[in-house]
Design an enzyme around this catalytic site. Structure first.
Site, mmCIF file in Angstrom:
data_model
loop_
_atom_site.group_PDB
_atom_site.id
_atom_site.type_symbol
_atom_site.label_atom_id
_atom_site.label_comp_id
_atom_site.label_asym_id
_atom_site.label_seq_id
_atom_site.Cartn_x
_atom_site.Cartn_y
_atom_site.Cartn_z
ATOM 1 N N ARG A 25 67.068 -13.569 -32.042
ATOM 2 C CA ARG A 25 68.537 -13.315 -32.573
ATOM 3 C C ARG A 25 68.468 -12.442 -33.864
ATOM 4 O O ARG A 25 69.325 -11.767 -34.145
ATOM 5 C CB ARG A 25 69.161 -14.772 -32.967
ATOM 6 C CG ARG A 25 70.608 -14.730 -33.486
ATOM 7 C CD ARG A 25 71.078 -16.135 -33.697
ATOM 8 N NE ARG A 25 72.124 -16.191 -34.434
ATOM 9 C CZ ARG A 25 72.417 -16.168 -35.753
ATOM 10 N NH1 ARG A 25 71.242 -16.571 -36.393
ATOM 11 N NH2 ARG A 25 73.648 -16.384 -36.195
ATOM 12 N N ARG A 76 51.249 -15.968 -20.649
ATOM 13 C CA ARG A 76 49.862 -15.690 -21.156
ATOM 14 C C ARG A 76 49.505 -14.941 -20.010
ATOM 15 O O ARG A 76 49.426 -15.153 -18.826
ATOM 16 C CB ARG A 76 48.935 -16.890 -21.352
ATOM 17 C CG ARG A 76 49.564 -18.138 -22.230
ATOM 18 C CD ARG A 76 48.181 -19.159 -22.519
ATOM 19 N NE ARG A 76 48.861 -20.377 -22.800
ATOM 20 C CZ ARG A 76 49.195 -20.680 -24.113
ATOM 21 N NH1 ARG A 76 49.105 -19.967 -25.184
ATOM 22 N NH2 ARG A 76 49.526 -22.001 -24.239
ATOM 23 N N ASP A 107 47.862 -16.188 -31.812
ATOM 24 C CA ASP A 107 46.861 -15.308 -32.160
ATOM 25 C C ASP A 107 46.486 -14.596 -30.904
ATOM 26 O O ASP A 107 46.047 -13.188 -30.917
ATOM 27 C CB ASP A 107 45.426 -15.866 -32.694
ATOM 28 C CG ASP A 107 45.144 -17.369 -31.981
ATOM 29 O OD1 ASP A 107 45.797 -17.439 -31.020
ATOM 30 O OD2 ASP A 107 44.128 -17.729 -32.380
ATOM 31 N N THR A 130 54.278 -20.306 -33.295
ATOM 32 C CA THR A 130 53.335 -21.121 -32.448
ATOM 33 C C THR A 130 53.286 -22.552 -33.514
ATOM 34 O O THR A 130 53.879 -22.775 -34.434
ATOM 35 C CB THR A 130 52.017 -20.837 -32.539
ATOM 36 O OG1 THR A 130 50.997 -22.107 -32.154
ATOM 37 C CG2 THR A 130 51.514 -20.335 -33.851
ATOM 38 N N ASP A 132 51.150 -24.758 -33.852
ATOM 39 C CA ASP A 132 50.046 -25.094 -34.259
ATOM 40 C C ASP A 132 49.973 -24.748 -35.677
ATOM 41 O O ASP A 132 48.923 -25.364 -36.288
ATOM 42 C CB ASP A 132 48.835 -24.474 -33.545
ATOM 43 C CG ASP A 132 48.602 -24.995 -31.833
ATOM 44 O OD1 ASP A 132 49.414 -25.890 -31.580
ATOM 45 O OD2 ASP A 132 48.165 -24.676 -31.253
ATOM 46 N N ASP A 134 48.477 -22.277 -37.222
ATOM 47 C CA ASP A 134 46.909 -22.012 -37.209
ATOM 48 C C ASP A 134 46.508 -20.523 -37.394
ATOM 49 O O ASP A 134 45.523 -20.103 -37.224
ATOM 50 C CB ASP A 134 46.152 -22.369 -35.745
ATOM 51 C CG ASP A 134 46.903 -21.764 -34.702
ATOM 52 O OD1 ASP A 134 47.715 -21.144 -34.468
ATOM 53 O OD2 ASP A 134 46.109 -22.006 -33.733
ATOM 54 N N ARG A 176 44.814 -27.787 -30.298
ATOM 55 C CA ARG A 176 43.310 -27.455 -29.743
ATOM 56 C C ARG A 176 42.421 -27.134 -30.521
ATOM 57 O O ARG A 176 41.236 -27.583 -30.571
ATOM 58 C CB ARG A 176 43.488 -26.263 -28.842
ATOM 59 C CG ARG A 176 43.397 -26.362 -27.382
ATOM 60 C CD ARG A 176 43.542 -25.104 -26.663
ATOM 61 N NE ARG A 176 44.363 -24.231 -27.255
ATOM 62 C CZ ARG A 176 45.195 -23.465 -26.709
ATOM 63 N NH1 ARG A 176 45.182 -23.343 -25.330
ATOM 64 N NH2 ARG A 176 45.918 -22.464 -27.239
ATOM 65 N N GLU A 192 46.853 -45.040 -39.085
ATOM 66 C CA GLU A 192 45.538 -45.945 -39.885
ATOM 67 C C GLU A 192 44.474 -44.782 -40.048
ATOM 68 O O GLU A 192 43.665 -45.027 -40.756
ATOM 69 C CB GLU A 192 45.086 -47.071 -39.000
ATOM 70 C CG GLU A 192 46.035 -48.306 -39.521
ATOM 71 C CD GLU A 192 47.550 -48.375 -39.434
ATOM 72 O OE1 GLU A 192 47.970 -47.658 -38.338
ATOM 73 O OE2 GLU A 192 48.303 -48.724 -40.205
ATOM 74 N N GLN A 260 56.463 -31.700 -27.890
ATOM 75 C CA GLN A 260 56.305 -31.235 -28.977
ATOM 76 C C GLN A 260 56.664 -29.572 -29.181
ATOM 77 O O GLN A 260 56.934 -29.199 -30.233
ATOM 78 C CB GLN A 260 54.948 -31.420 -29.624
ATOM 79 C CG GLN A 260 54.499 -32.950 -29.867
ATOM 80 C CD GLN A 260 53.099 -32.799 -30.043
ATOM 81 O OE1 GLN A 260 52.206 -33.137 -30.811
ATOM 82 N NE2 GLN A 260 52.230 -33.162 -28.528
HETATM 83 O O1 F6P Z 1 49.205 -23.105 -28.822
HETATM 84 C C1 F6P Z 1 50.016 -24.154 -28.623
HETATM 85 C C2 F6P Z 1 49.595 -25.040 -27.904
HETATM 86 O O2 F6P Z 1 50.654 -26.033 -27.814
HETATM 87 C C3 F6P Z 1 48.476 -25.805 -28.200
HETATM 88 O O3 F6P Z 1 48.608 -26.943 -29.232
HETATM 89 C C4 F6P Z 1 48.032 -26.600 -26.990
HETATM 90 O O4 F6P Z 1 46.924 -26.690 -26.809
HETATM 91 C C5 F6P Z 1 48.361 -25.286 -25.918
HETATM 92 O O5 F6P Z 1 49.270 -24.459 -26.357
HETATM 93 C C6 F6P Z 1 48.774 -25.780 -24.516
HETATM 94 O O6 F6P Z 1 48.939 -24.703 -23.486
HETATM 95 P P1 F6P Z 1 49.635 -24.653 -22.419
HETATM 96 O O7 F6P Z 1 50.992 -24.814 -22.405
HETATM 97 O O8 F6P Z 1 49.437 -23.400 -21.759
HETATM 98 O O9 F6P Z 1 49.099 -25.811 -21.690
#
Ligand code: F6P
Length: 328
Positions: A25, A76, A107, A130, A132, A134, A176, A192, A260
């Protein structure tokens, strides 16, 4: 600001994340503001290769700032990893007079954009999307804040039932390669123990720590496990191990998984997406290319794509210590 471009393509690619719609947007509306045409590209690089494009104007992105997922869809693409795939994508861009691209993804998405730019000199600008968190060159990626809050809310609920039954729960969260979600959600939900890809706690230390917890009077426990944790055991294998070695625990497992990645983005992610979209389009207008838009200490910055994809952003070691102290 001098205008060097006339038509921008925008796509979402790789794993989706909350805030991607808000970023699309923002890209579309910033284009409209500067009188630049904008085209949406469906399914990331797959749609680029197939010429699956749609013209987008300011009104066509109404009502999506609060929506999870990505209306442009994501994928992908294996084909884009081939020279033939990239050639087909370039042909489609030429055919449609698109002269620059905004890539929203992680990435893998940026690696594709970089190769494409090296081969064809095509202007590209990345927006880090993303859960992550990362990516180098930004303190936050789009969707991370939402995913973190989703995870904490879920763990809070698991805590309720763990407490009622005096149970130990292994809760797997996404991540991951990096432990940002695990570490922050773990501290936020008072776990914990937290197992992450960056540190090898060792299974024996985990067992010792759980024994100590029990002796100190804790009746229930939560252990957060990042998908790629260093011990190298799945949550189910961890459960089996504890079942065999610690009689005093009644163990259950919960995998939070793709929940998530969904849901309405938090205000933080919506604002971040809006800022990133503006910065991405205006940077292209200024003639910049091969960068990713990031936020560093709450300021919008550009990071070369090459740097953004090098390695992974580092976890905050101070948080590991905080977590250790909190579980005393
Ligand atoms: O990169 C984002 C992510 O959610 C990672 O945390 C996870 O390992 C991966 O994608 C899962 O990918 P997919 O939806 O292709 O199984």
């Amino acid at each position: 600001m001098h205008k060097t471009i006339k038509k921008i393509g925008v796509m979402t690619s790789g794993g989706d994340s909350p805030g991607m719609n808000a970023a699309i947007r923002s890209v579309v509306r910033t284009c409209a503001y500067h009188n630049i045409e904008c085209f949406g590209i469906y399914k990331g690089y797959e749609g680029l290769i197939d010429g699956d494009f749609i013209p987008l104007d300011a009104r066509s992105v109404r009502g999506i700032i609060n929506k999870g997922g990505t209306f442009l869809k994501s994928a992908r693409s294996k084909r884009f990893r081939t020279k033939e795939g990239r050639k087909a994508a370039h042909d489609q861009l030429l055919k449609n007079n698109i002269d620059s691209l905004v890539l929203i993804g992680g990435d893998g998405t940026f690696t594709g954009g970089l190769v494409f730019n090296q081969e064809y000199g095509f202007p590209v600008m990345g927006i880090p999307g993303t859960i992550d968190n990362d990516i180098n060159g930004t303190d936050r990626t789009l969707g991370y804040d939402t995913a973190l809050n989703t995870a904490v809310e879920a763990i809070d609920k698991i805590r309720d039932t763990a407490h009622s039954h005096d149970r130990l729960f292994f809760v797997e969260v996404m991540g991951r390669d990096v432990g940002h979600i695990a570490l922050n959600a773990g501290v936020g939900a008072g776990a914990e123990e937290i197992l992450i890809p960056e540190e090898d706690m060792g299974i024996d230390r985990l067992v010792e720590s759980l024994e100590r917890s029990k002796k100190s009077g804790k009746s229930s426990s939560i252990v957060i496990v990042a998908e790629g944790d260093k011990i190298g055991k799945s949550v189910f294998e961890l459960k089996d191990y504890v079942d065999e070695n610690l009689d005093e625990y009644d163990v259950r497992v919960s995998v939070l998984g793709h929940m998530q990645r969904g849901g309405s983005p938090t205000c933080y992610d919506r604002v971040l997406a809006s800022r990133m979209g503006v910065k991405a389009v205006e940077s292209l207008i200024e003639g910049k290319s091969n960068f990713m838009v990031g936020t560093i200490h709450d300021k919008m910055e550009l990071c070369p794509l090459e740097k953004a994809i090098k390695g992974h952003s580092k976890i905050n070691k101070e948080l590991i210590r905080v977590s250790d102290i909190m579980t005393t």
